[in-house]
Design a protein around this motif. Structure first.
Motif, PDB file in Angstrom:
ATOM      1  N   ASN A   1     -49.477  35.766  16.020  1.00  0.00           N
ATOM      2  CA  ASN A   1     -49.674  36.348  14.686  1.00  0.00           C
ATOM      3  C   ASN A   1     -50.122  35.326  13.650  1.00  0.00           C
ATOM      4  N   SER A   2     -51.159  35.697  12.906  1.00  0.00           N
ATOM      5  CA  SER A   2     -51.525  34.813  11.800  1.00  0.00           C
ATOM      6  C   SER A   2     -51.374  35.497  10.439  1.00  0.00           C
ATOM      7  N   ASP A   3     -51.642  36.810  10.336  1.00  0.00           N
ATOM      8  CA  ASP A   3     -51.380  37.518   9.062  1.00  0.00           C
ATOM      9  C   ASP A   3     -49.907  37.402   8.689  1.00  0.00           C
ATOM     10  N   GLU A   4     -49.052  37.496   9.703  1.00  0.00           N
ATOM     11  CA  GLU A   4     -47.618  37.428   9.426  1.00  0.00           C
ATOM     12  C   GLU A   4     -47.244  36.054   8.844  1.00  0.00           C
ATOM     13  N   GLY A   5     -47.912  35.014   9.336  1.00  0.00           N
ATOM     14  CA  GLY A   5     -47.693  33.670   8.790  1.00  0.00           C
ATOM     15  C   GLY A   5     -48.051  33.630   7.310  1.00  0.00           C
ATOM     16  N   LEU A   6     -49.168  34.269   6.965  1.00  0.00           N
ATOM     17  CA  LEU A   6     -49.589  34.307   5.554  1.00  0.00           C
ATOM     18  C   LEU A   6     -48.578  35.064   4.702  1.00  0.00           C
ATOM     19  N   ARG A   7     -48.055  36.167   5.239  1.00  0.00           N
ATOM     20  CA  ARG A   7     -47.057  36.936   4.469  1.00  0.00           C
ATOM     21  C   ARG A   7     -45.800  36.104   4.231  1.00  0.00           C
ATOM     22  N   CYS A   8     -45.411  35.319   5.218  1.00  0.00           N
ATOM     23  CA  CYS A   8     -44.218  34.472   5.046  1.00  0.00           C
ATOM     24  C   CYS A   8     -44.466  33.396   3.997  1.00  0.00           C
ATOM     25  N   VAL A   9     -45.677  32.863   3.962  1.00  0.00           N
ATOM     26  CA  VAL A   9     -46.015  31.860   2.947  1.00  0.00           C
ATOM     27  C   VAL A   9     -45.956  32.508   1.563  1.00  0.00           C
ATOM     28  N   ALA A  10     -46.553  33.701   1.420  1.00  0.00           N
ATOM     29  CA  ALA A  10     -46.547  34.407   0.127  1.00  0.00           C
ATOM     30  C   ALA A  10     -45.119  34.641  -0.330  1.00  0.00           C
TER      31      ALA A  10
ATOM     32  N   TYR B   1     -52.290  25.151  15.346  1.00  0.00           N
ATOM     33  CA  TYR B   1     -52.197  26.129  14.258  1.00  0.00           C
ATOM     34  C   TYR B   1     -53.068  25.758  13.064  1.00  0.00           C
ATOM     35  N   LEU B   2     -54.142  25.013  13.296  1.00  0.00           N
ATOM     36  CA  LEU B   2     -54.999  24.591  12.188  1.00  0.00           C
ATOM     37  C   LEU B   2     -55.665  25.782  11.496  1.00  0.00           C
ATOM     38  N   ASP B   3     -55.837  26.877  12.244  1.00  0.00           N
ATOM     39  CA  ASP B   3     -56.417  28.072  11.620  1.00  0.00           C
ATOM     40  C   ASP B   3     -55.509  28.570  10.490  1.00  0.00           C
ATOM     41  N   LEU B   4     -54.197  28.498  10.734  1.00  0.00           N
ATOM     42  CA  LEU B   4     -53.232  28.905   9.707  1.00  0.00           C
ATOM     43  C   LEU B   4     -53.312  27.986   8.496  1.00  0.00           C
ATOM     44  N   CYS B   5     -53.406  26.682   8.749  1.00  0.00           N
ATOM     45  CA  CYS B   5     -53.486  25.715   7.639  1.00  0.00           C
ATOM     46  C   CYS B   5     -54.654  26.096   6.740  1.00  0.00           C
ATOM     47  N   ARG B   6     -55.787  26.331   7.339  1.00  0.00           N
ATOM     48  CA  ARG B   6     -56.982  26.666   6.565  1.00  0.00           C
ATOM     49  C   ARG B   6     -56.788  27.975   5.791  1.00  0.00           C
ATOM     50  N   ARG B   7     -56.231  28.975   6.447  1.00  0.00           N
ATOM     51  CA  ARG B   7     -56.030  30.267   5.751  1.00  0.00           C
ATOM     52  C   ARG B   7     -55.052  30.106   4.602  1.00  0.00           C
ATOM     53  N   VAL B   8     -53.985  29.338   4.801  1.00  0.00           N
ATOM     54  CA  VAL B   8     -52.983  29.150   3.745  1.00  0.00           C
ATOM     55  C   VAL B   8     -53.625  28.454   2.548  1.00  0.00           C
ATOM     56  N   LYS B   9     -54.359  27.381   2.804  1.00  0.00           N
ATOM     57  CA  LYS B   9     -54.973  26.639   1.702  1.00  0.00           C
ATOM     58  C   LYS B   9     -55.973  27.513   0.955  1.00  0.00           C
ATOM     59  N   ASP B  10     -56.809  28.239   1.705  1.00  0.00           N
ATOM     60  CA  ASP B  10     -57.828  29.068   1.054  1.00  0.00           C
ATOM     61  C   ASP B  10     -57.207  30.223   0.280  1.00  0.00           C
ATOM     62  N   THR B  11     -56.124  30.777   0.815  1.00  0.00           N
ATOM     63  CA  THR B  11     -55.534  31.963   0.173  1.00  0.00           C
ATOM     64  C   THR B  11     -54.698  31.602  -1.042  1.00  0.00           C
TER      65      THR B  11
END
Ligand code: PBG
Length: 332
Positions: free
Chosen positions: A231-240, A258-268
């Motif tokens: 899951n990667s959307d779920e990771g973003l929800r936890c960050v939010a 998990y570098l894809d998550l790092c990039r999504r977190v920074k961009d979002t």
């Protein structure tokens, strides 16, 4: 955007070290490194961690010395993990909020020896839990809200000892908000929280659990609280959620897978974003290098730069001292 070949020849900019340096997009600095260290009881004691060649546990006195050396090399933050004696582990995890537990003693010793370095601590019950889990276990279930009460007590003891950055790594729901309110109520609005926000249930933590002596106690896995690695959307929800509850910085863990998550977190979210290059990642690079299969130094630096490229402001890495000395020596 760019001309077609032969007007465009990207190799022109790769021809010399000077041209490569001029066009380099990312840099790695000692400011980007957070050094996780393992602390053990005793005086003048070091112990090797067999699954993490080059990593040692140190007693409190030597941890303070190591922090001073790290500071001398330009490292800004050190993150403490205690090796807790099995006799101090219990089902209620009370040692976690003992003001004089190993982690709190180490924090005080470091702050006395080298106040400039930021001390980060870990908030999770696993080093103190006879059940080996990050939360309190009742009838085989890791109970959330009771665990959060315990984690708040643990956090307050760490803040009291002088920790600059609290690192909740437990993945219980609501713990960031609870810790933030308790800090406010105690007049400690100055304490920073780096939430392990997107922390995955990972096989790459294996060597760490040996290093802190938690592998023996742990039965089962951590999948009811750590994230599913699909899951990667779920990771973003936890960050939010954690940002909403008062986290100042957020972390993705493990790192390289998990570098894809790092990039999504920074961009979002455009907030201070960190990754944890965990024990298993360290062990893989070390083992391959030890066998002569890769160049360990180059693989280390390449892996650390990957975090910068993926948008991270910094990285927790067991390589911190080694990387810092290469950076200071002008490594390219
Ligand atoms: C404790 C904790 C773990 C790590 C950091 N804090 C292990 C786990 O969740 O089981 C792993 C770090 C590493 O592997 O280097 N909750």
């Amino acid at each position: 955007m760019s001309a077609a070949y032969p007007a465009s020849r990207p190799r022109r900019l790769r021809r010399t070290p000077a041209l490569r340096a001029l066009t380099r997009e990312h840099r790695l600095s000692t400011d980007d490194l957070i050094w996780p260290v393992f602390v053990c009881e005793g005086d003048g004691v070091t112990q090797e961690v067999p699954s993490m060649p080059g990593v040692i546990r140190r007693s409190v006195d030597l941890t303070a010395e190591a922090a001073a050396e790290a500071h001398g090399m330009g490292i800004r933050a050190i993150c403490l993990f205690p090796y807790t004696d099995p006799s101090l582990k219990s089902d209620d995890c009370a040692e976690a909020w003992n003001p004089d537990n190993l982690s709190n003693r180490a924090t005080r010793a470091i702050k006395r020896a080298v106040p400039e370095i930021a001390v980060m601590t870990d908030i999770a019950l696993d080093p103190y839990n006879a059940q080996g889990h990050d939360g309190i276990v009742r009838d085989g279930v890791i109970v959330n809200d009771e665990s959060v009460v315990a984690l708040v007590k643990m956090a307050m003891a760490q803040a009291e000892a002088g920790a600059d950055i609290l690192g909740p790594s437990d993945m219980m729901d609501g713990r960031i908000g609870a810790i933030r309110s308790a800090l406010e109520a105690a007049g400690r609005s100055d304490v920073t929280i780096m939430s392990y926000a997107a922390k995955y249930a990972s096989a790459f933590y294996g060597p760490f659990r040996d290093a802190v002596g938690a592998s023996g106690a742990l039965r089962g896995d951590k999948k009811t609280y750590q994230l599913d690695f699909a899951n990667s959307d779920e990771g973003l929800r936890c960050v939010a959620r954690d940002l909403d509850e008062g986290a100042d910085m957020v972390m993705v863990k493990p790192g390289l897978p998990y570098l894809d998550l790092c990039r999504r977190v920074k961009d979002t979210f455009a907030v201070p974003t960190y990754a944890y290059q965990v024990s298993g990642e360290y062990a893989m690079i070390r083992a391959a290098a030890g066998n002569g299969w890769i160049d360990g130094e180059r693989a280390m630096m390449e892996s650390l730069m990957a975090f910068r490229r993926a948008g991270c402001d910094g990285v927790l890495t067991y390589f911190a001292p080694e990387a810092a000395s290469l950076i200071r020596a002008g490594w390219e």
